[in-house]
Design a protein around this motif. Structure first.
Motif, PDB file in Angstrom:
ATOM      1  N   LYS A   1     -18.941  -4.739  -5.821  1.00  0.00           N
ATOM      2  CA  LYS A   1     -19.799  -3.584  -6.120  1.00  0.00           C
ATOM      3  C   LYS A   1     -19.444  -2.383  -5.248  1.00  0.00           C
ATOM      4  CE  LYS A   1     -23.840  -3.495  -4.308  1.00  0.00           C
ATOM      5  NZ  LYS A   1     -25.239  -3.779  -3.922  1.00  0.00           N
ATOM      6  N   GLU A   2     -19.249  -2.593  -3.944  1.00  0.00           N
ATOM      7  CA  GLU A   2     -18.995  -1.479  -3.034  1.00  0.00           C
ATOM      8  C   GLU A   2     -17.696  -0.754  -3.383  1.00  0.00           C
ATOM      9  OE1 GLU A   2     -21.518  -4.502  -0.893  1.00  0.00           O
ATOM     10  OE2 GLU A   2     -19.715  -4.518  -2.164  1.00  0.00           O
ATOM     11  N   ALA A   3     -16.686  -1.513  -3.813  1.00  0.00           N
ATOM     12  CA  ALA A   3     -15.408  -0.898  -4.183  1.00  0.00           C
ATOM     13  C   ALA A   3     -15.553  -0.072  -5.456  1.00  0.00           C
ATOM     14  CB  ALA A   3     -14.344  -1.975  -4.363  1.00  0.00           C
ATOM     15  N   HIS A   4     -16.314  -0.581  -6.439  1.00  0.00           N
ATOM     16  CA  HIS A   4     -16.519   0.173  -7.681  1.00  0.00           C
ATOM     17  C   HIS A   4     -17.298   1.464  -7.404  1.00  0.00           C
ATOM     18  CE1 HIS A   4     -14.722  -3.070  -9.803  1.00  0.00           C
ATOM     19  NE2 HIS A   4     -15.756  -3.904  -9.715  1.00  0.00           N
ATOM     20  N   GLN A   5     -18.297   1.394  -6.533  1.00  0.00           N
ATOM     21  CA  GLN A   5     -19.072   2.593  -6.200  1.00  0.00           C
ATOM     22  C   GLN A   5     -18.207   3.628  -5.493  1.00  0.00           C
ATOM     23  OE1 GLN A   5     -22.284   0.951  -3.874  1.00  0.00           O
ATOM     24  NE2 GLN A   5     -23.544   0.488  -5.658  1.00  0.00           N
ATOM     25  N   LEU A   6     -17.351   3.168  -4.581  1.00  0.00           N
ATOM     26  CA  LEU A   6     -16.468   4.091  -3.865  1.00  0.00           C
ATOM     27  C   LEU A   6     -15.461   4.724  -4.808  1.00  0.00           C
ATOM     28  CD1 LEU A   6     -15.611   5.310  -1.182  1.00  0.00           C
ATOM     29  CD2 LEU A   6     -14.197   3.293  -0.767  1.00  0.00           C
ATOM     30  N   ARG A   7     -14.918   3.937  -5.747  1.00  0.00           N
ATOM     31  CA  ARG A   7     -13.981   4.483  -6.727  1.00  0.00           C
ATOM     32  C   ARG A   7     -14.642   5.557  -7.581  1.00  0.00           C
ATOM     33  NH1 ARG A   7      -9.492   5.878  -6.929  1.00  0.00           N
ATOM     34  NH2 ARG A   7      -8.702   3.847  -6.268  1.00  0.00           N
ATOM     35  N   SER A   8     -15.870   5.283  -8.032  1.00  0.00           N
ATOM     36  CA  SER A   8     -16.587   6.250  -8.863  1.00  0.00           C
ATOM     37  C   SER A   8     -16.835   7.549  -8.099  1.00  0.00           C
ATOM     38  CB  SER A   8     -17.916   5.637  -9.327  1.00  0.00           C
ATOM     39  OG  SER A   8     -18.666   6.575 -10.055  1.00  0.00           O
ATOM     40  N   TRP A   9     -17.250   7.418  -6.824  1.00  0.00           N
ATOM     41  CA  TRP A   9     -17.498   8.620  -6.013  1.00  0.00           C
ATOM     42  C   TRP A   9     -16.212   9.395  -5.767  1.00  0.00           C
ATOM     43  CZ3 TRP A   9     -15.326   9.541  -1.151  1.00  0.00           C
ATOM     44  CH2 TRP A   9     -15.772  10.689  -0.513  1.00  0.00           C
ATOM     45  N   TYR A  10     -15.129   8.701  -5.455  1.00  0.00           N
ATOM     46  CA  TYR A  10     -13.886   9.393  -5.130  1.00  0.00           C
ATOM     47  C   TYR A  10     -13.316  10.113  -6.348  1.00  0.00           C
ATOM     48  CZ  TYR A  10      -9.296  10.287  -3.099  1.00  0.00           C
ATOM     49  OH  TYR A  10      -8.162  10.906  -2.627  1.00  0.00           O
ATOM     50  N   ASP A  11     -13.348   9.447  -7.504  1.00  0.00           N
ATOM     51  CA  ASP A  11     -12.795  10.075  -8.709  1.00  0.00           C
ATOM     52  C   ASP A  11     -13.616  11.272  -9.162  1.00  0.00           C
ATOM     53  OD1 ASP A  11     -10.773   8.225  -8.733  1.00  0.00           O
ATOM     54  OD2 ASP A  11     -11.702   6.915 -10.224  1.00  0.00           O
ATOM     55  N   SER A  12     -14.936  11.225  -8.940  1.00  0.00           N
ATOM     56  CA  SER A  12     -15.795  12.304  -9.425  1.00  0.00           C
ATOM     57  C   SER A  12     -15.841  13.494  -8.475  1.00  0.00           C
ATOM     58  CB  SER A  12     -17.217  11.787  -9.668  1.00  0.00           C
ATOM     59  OG  SER A  12     -17.771  11.293  -8.459  1.00  0.00           O
ATOM     60  N   GLU A  13     -15.843  13.259  -7.161  1.00  0.00           N
ATOM     61  CA  GLU A  13     -15.943  14.374  -6.220  1.00  0.00           C
ATOM     62  C   GLU A  13     -15.150  14.181  -4.934  1.00  0.00           C
ATOM     63  OE1 GLU A  13     -19.711  14.598  -3.949  1.00  0.00           O
ATOM     64  OE2 GLU A  13     -20.503  13.141  -5.396  1.00  0.00           O
ATOM     65  N   GLY A  14     -14.949  12.944  -4.505  1.00  0.00           N
ATOM     66  CA  GLY A  14     -14.354  12.705  -3.203  1.00  0.00           C
ATOM     67  C   GLY A  14     -12.961  13.268  -3.024  1.00  0.00           C
TER      68      GLY A  14
ATOM     69  N   LEU B   1       0.829  -1.204   0.000  1.00  0.00           N
ATOM     70  CA  LEU B   1       0.000   0.000   0.000  1.00  0.00           C
ATOM     71  C   LEU B   1       0.867   1.260   0.000  1.00  0.00           C
ATOM     72  CD1 LEU B   1      -2.803  -1.008   2.543  1.00  0.00           C
ATOM     73  CD2 LEU B   1      -3.008  -0.802   0.059  1.00  0.00           C
ATOM     74  N   LEU B   2       1.994   1.224   0.714  1.00  0.00           N
ATOM     75  CA  LEU B   2       2.898   2.378   0.724  1.00  0.00           C
ATOM     76  C   LEU B   2       3.440   2.657  -0.673  1.00  0.00           C
ATOM     77  CD1 LEU B   2       4.377   4.520   2.443  1.00  0.00           C
ATOM     78  CD2 LEU B   2       6.180   2.831   2.820  1.00  0.00           C
ATOM     79  N   ASP B   3       3.708   1.607  -1.437  1.00  0.00           N
ATOM     80  CA  ASP B   3       4.265   1.767  -2.780  1.00  0.00           C
ATOM     81  C   ASP B   3       3.268   2.377  -3.756  1.00  0.00           C
ATOM     82  OD1 ASP B   3       6.585   0.648  -1.827  1.00  0.00           O
ATOM     83  OD2 ASP B   3       6.121  -1.384  -2.538  1.00  0.00           O
ATOM     84  N   ILE B   4       1.941   2.179  -3.506  1.00  0.00           N
ATOM     85  CA  ILE B   4       0.937   2.664  -4.469  1.00  0.00           C
ATOM     86  C   ILE B   4       0.003   3.696  -3.842  1.00  0.00           C
ATOM     87  CG2 ILE B   4       0.974   0.532  -5.800  1.00  0.00           C
ATOM     88  CD1 ILE B   4      -1.616  -0.306  -4.387  1.00  0.00           C
ATOM     89  N   VAL B   5       0.398   4.281  -2.708  1.00  0.00           N
ATOM     90  CA  VAL B   5      -0.489   5.205  -2.011  1.00  0.00           C
ATOM     91  C   VAL B   5      -0.865   6.398  -2.871  1.00  0.00           C
ATOM     92  CG1 VAL B   5       1.430   6.442  -0.939  1.00  0.00           C
ATOM     93  CG2 VAL B   5      -0.844   6.453   0.156  1.00  0.00           C
ATOM     94  N   ASP B   6       0.049   6.812  -3.793  1.00  0.00           N
ATOM     95  CA  ASP B   6      -0.257   7.961  -4.642  1.00  0.00           C
ATOM     96  C   ASP B   6      -1.374   7.668  -5.639  1.00  0.00           C
ATOM     97  OD1 ASP B   6       1.409   6.113  -5.868  1.00  0.00           O
ATOM     98  OD2 ASP B   6       2.279   7.595  -7.234  1.00  0.00           O
ATOM     99  N   GLN B   7      -1.747   6.367  -5.803  1.00  0.00           N
ATOM    100  CA  GLN B   7      -2.839   5.988  -6.703  1.00  0.00           C
ATOM    101  C   GLN B   7      -4.187   5.924  -5.976  1.00  0.00           C
ATOM    102  OE1 GLN B   7      -1.801   2.313  -8.708  1.00  0.00           O
ATOM    103  NE2 GLN B   7       0.363   2.913  -8.881  1.00  0.00           N
ATOM    104  N   SER B   8      -4.189   6.206  -4.680  1.00  0.00           N
ATOM    105  CA  SER B   8      -5.408   6.145  -3.858  1.00  0.00           C
ATOM    106  C   SER B   8      -6.158   4.830  -4.063  1.00  0.00           C
ATOM    107  CB  SER B   8      -6.329   7.331  -4.179  1.00  0.00           C
ATOM    108  OG  SER B   8      -5.689   8.554  -3.930  1.00  0.00           O
ATOM    109  N   PRO B   9      -5.533   3.701  -3.739  1.00  0.00           N
ATOM    110  CA  PRO B   9      -6.198   2.413  -3.954  1.00  0.00           C
ATOM    111  C   PRO B   9      -7.403   2.233  -3.028  1.00  0.00           C
ATOM    112  CG  PRO B   9      -4.207   2.103  -2.662  1.00  0.00           C
ATOM    113  CD  PRO B   9      -4.207   3.537  -3.093  1.00  0.00           C
TER     114      PRO B   9
END
Length: 623
Positions: free
Chosen positions: A408-421, A368-376
């Motif tokens: 499903k929950e991960a895809h919904q969270l990704r969509s929300w974060y990329d659009s406004e989060g 996670l430290l290696d990819i933290v800049d990608q907001s996984p």
């Protein structure tokens, strides 16, 4: 008849009580009679127009009844079943594990009238087939030799295939594997195919019956359904080395009982016990299945009520930051352990710190430290909720983490974060939360209700404890109840008499010459609507009674001073208090009961109470 039960359907089922495969299940349509709820499942009488059979629908079909698909007097086609003996019952019960609805409720029960002459005509040819060595059908075909040939061929095939097979392979051929969701305590014979997804340590215990050992595993089938299996003493020693984390097994000859919801850690109505006669065989020489991981996510802003609770939680969040690895010295054993803190956020615009321990800190934490800049996005299962800095999460030995899972929950969270989060300023879930608020002990004027509101709503606290505030009088304290217990001075847990002298604390694993007394009692309280019994513990009981448990015990034990003890309890009654209470559901003998527990007590501030009542009156007028 198109919408009618299958004539002789129950006879077909009785003739084939345990079909080995779906192809062996007779196609039978039955009518549902006397449908009624029993515990968390439904029972009914299956009828074919002539015969009847007591039947059970397992808990996974409860939704079909509630939705109205399966109705009383309706028709169902049985697709899978088992016929089992019920303990202390003379008859057999039909467990319908899979069915489809043929018809909604008919006008009345269907009954067929079968004439005796017709029955004789039907039965006579069958008797002739049994008595004669061969029957010529007119086409030159001898039936009996053909039946012998088929039976002999099948026996040869089974014998040849099973002679050199491993026990697990023979079991897969001869016994049908049941999904975990279909198991219930009424089934006397079953086989499951499961993967060990969690394995506990072999622990020792000591109680009034003596000493022993115990360990448990979490078993997961191909559908992702889980169940906890527990083994004691000889069974624990027998299967501890047998079960390996991650391997797949056939398991049979275990027993099931209703799970104790206070202690259960997996989502299943039942828990399994394996004894020395249970059978466990490793599955080899076949493609191992990978069970789907099922989550029961809790939103970050809803973690407060879970603080310091017994339940483990699942969360999904987007990674905001990852700390370097730290070495923490544990107080319990003075050993150091690696730790890494990961801050995550979700759609509630709240963040929380998750502490990864041991291997998770050094492996997944480094990834996670290696990819933290990608907001996984990460999904975490089995986390403990603590009160460090308000609310915090930490992993335990059985915790698991999925990075960017395909759910499903991960895809919904990704969509929300990329659009406004990612453009929103997040706040910690602990910000603005007082130490008492995490346990539900907020203002005594928050969520104010009457006692009747709690008692009339029997479903309160089914999913999780609910918190309310009430103003009431202590109307009665039963003087002859058990009002306190002997507690360890170190951990406040219950102690027992030690061998020789002193007291033994199971939690601290030590003897102590002295112990303390701590309140644990029930009091009856009353308000304008009704009265109820409340459970109280030490700190709250001291405020109600006005003295410590040791002081009250001193009054009770004084010779000729029983009046002082009774007077002290009487002085505590008909005094108004503000209570902050939790409402939960306890299960006893498969029956749910409501329990109201006092979390904090405060005296009535009459000026503040008057202001509160005036505000409530103003709201009523405005509405």
């Amino acid at each position: 008849m198109a919408n009618a039960p299958t004539p002789g359907g129950i006879s077909k089922i009785l003739a084939n009580p345990s079909p080995d495969s779906a192809s062996d299940v007779p196609q039978v349509v039955l009518q549902v009679l006397d449908l009624k709820a029993t515990g968390n499942r439904y029972m009914f009488t299956a009828a074919d127009g002539d015969m009847k059979l007591k039947s059970i629908l397992p808990s996974n079909l409860t939704s079909e009844v509630i939705s109205g698909n399966i109705q009383n007097l309706g028709l169902i086609r049985v697709l899978d079943y088992s016929l089992n003996d019920i303990p202390n019952k003379p008859e057999k019960y039909l467990i319908v594990t899979k069915c489809e609805v043929v018809s909604s409720a008919l006008e009345k029960e269907v009954k067929f009238e079968v004439k005796k002459e017709e029955a004789d005509i039907v039965l006579k040819p069958k008797q002739e087939l049994d008595d004669k060595s061969a029957v010529n059908t007119g086409s030159g075909i001898l039936l009996k030799p053909k039946q012998e040939l088929v039976a002999k061929s099948a026996a040869q095939i089974v014998h040849e295939q099973s002679t050199n097979m491993a026990p697990s392979a023979r079991m897969s051929m001869t016994r049908r594997v049941h999904p975990l969701v279909y198991l219930n305590p009424y089934q006397g014979d079953w086989t499951i195919k499961v993967r060990v997804t969690d394995k506990g340590n072999l622990r020792t215990y000591k109680n009034a019956q003596g000493e022993g050992c115990v360990f448990n595993v979490v078993l997961t089938d191909e559908d992702g359904t889980q169940i906890q299996a527990t083994m004691f003493n000889e069974a624990a020693r027998k299967f501890y080395e047998k079960f390996s984390l991650g391997k797949v097994y056939y398991v049979s000859r275990g027993t099931l009982k209703v799970a104790n919801k206070k202690f259960k850690t997996v989502q299943n109505d039942y828990e399994m016990t394996l004894n020395v006669n249970s059978q466990v065989d490793e599955v080899t020489n076949e493609a191992a299945f990978v069970p789907e991981t099922k989550f029961n996510f809790v939103k970050i802003d809803m973690l407060g009520p879970h603080v310091n609770g017994r339940d483990l939680v699942d969360v999904v969040g987007v990674v905001q930051s990852v700390s370097p690895t730290m070495s923490i010295r544990r107080k319990i054993n003075n050993e150091t352990a690696p730790k890494r803190d990961v801050t995550i956020a979700d759609e509630t615009k709240k963040t929380v710190v998750v502490s990864l321990w041991n291997d998770l800190a050094t492996t997944v934490g480094q990834e996670l430290l290696d990819i933290v800049d990608q907001s996984p996005i990460i999904a975490l299962k089995y986390l403990r909720v603590g009160d460090f800095q308000g609310v915090s999460l930490s992993t335990i030995s059985r915790s698991s983490i999925l990075i960017n899972p395909d759910i499903k929950e991960a895809h919904q969270l990704r969509s929300w974060y990329d659009s406004e989060g990612k453009a929103i300023s997040m706040a910690s879930v602990s910000s603005g939360m007082s130490p008492s608020s995490k346990s539900g002990s907020r203002s005594m004027y928050t969520d104010r209700v009457s006692l009747s509101h709690i008692l009339q709503n029997k479903s309160l606290g089914e999913e999780k404890p609910m918190f309310f505030s009430i103003r009431a009088y202590v109307s009665f304290i039963k003087p002859d109840q058990t009002m306190w217990y002997r507690a360890c001075k170190t951990c406040n847990k219950k102690v027992t008499d030690a061998i020789g002298s002193g007291y033994w604390c199971e939690s601290c694993q030590k003897n102590d010459e002295e112990c303390s007394l701590r309140y644990i009692m029930v009091v009856r309280v009353s308000d304008a609507s009704c009265e109820a019994w409340l459970s109280t513990f030490n700190a709250e009981a001291e405020r109600i009674v006005g003295c410590t448990a040791e002081e009250l015990d001193g009054l009770k034990s004084q010779i000729g001073e029983e009046a002082s003890y009774q007077l002290k309890l009487k002085e505590a009654t008909w005094v108004p208090h503000l209570f902050r209470v939790s409402v939960s559901q306890n299960e006893y003998n498969n029956e749910k009961r409501q329990r109201i527990t006092v979390r904090s007590v405060a005296p009535v501030d009459f000026a503040a109470e008057s202001r509160f009542l005036l505000e409530e009156i103003a709201k009523m007028k405005a509405s």
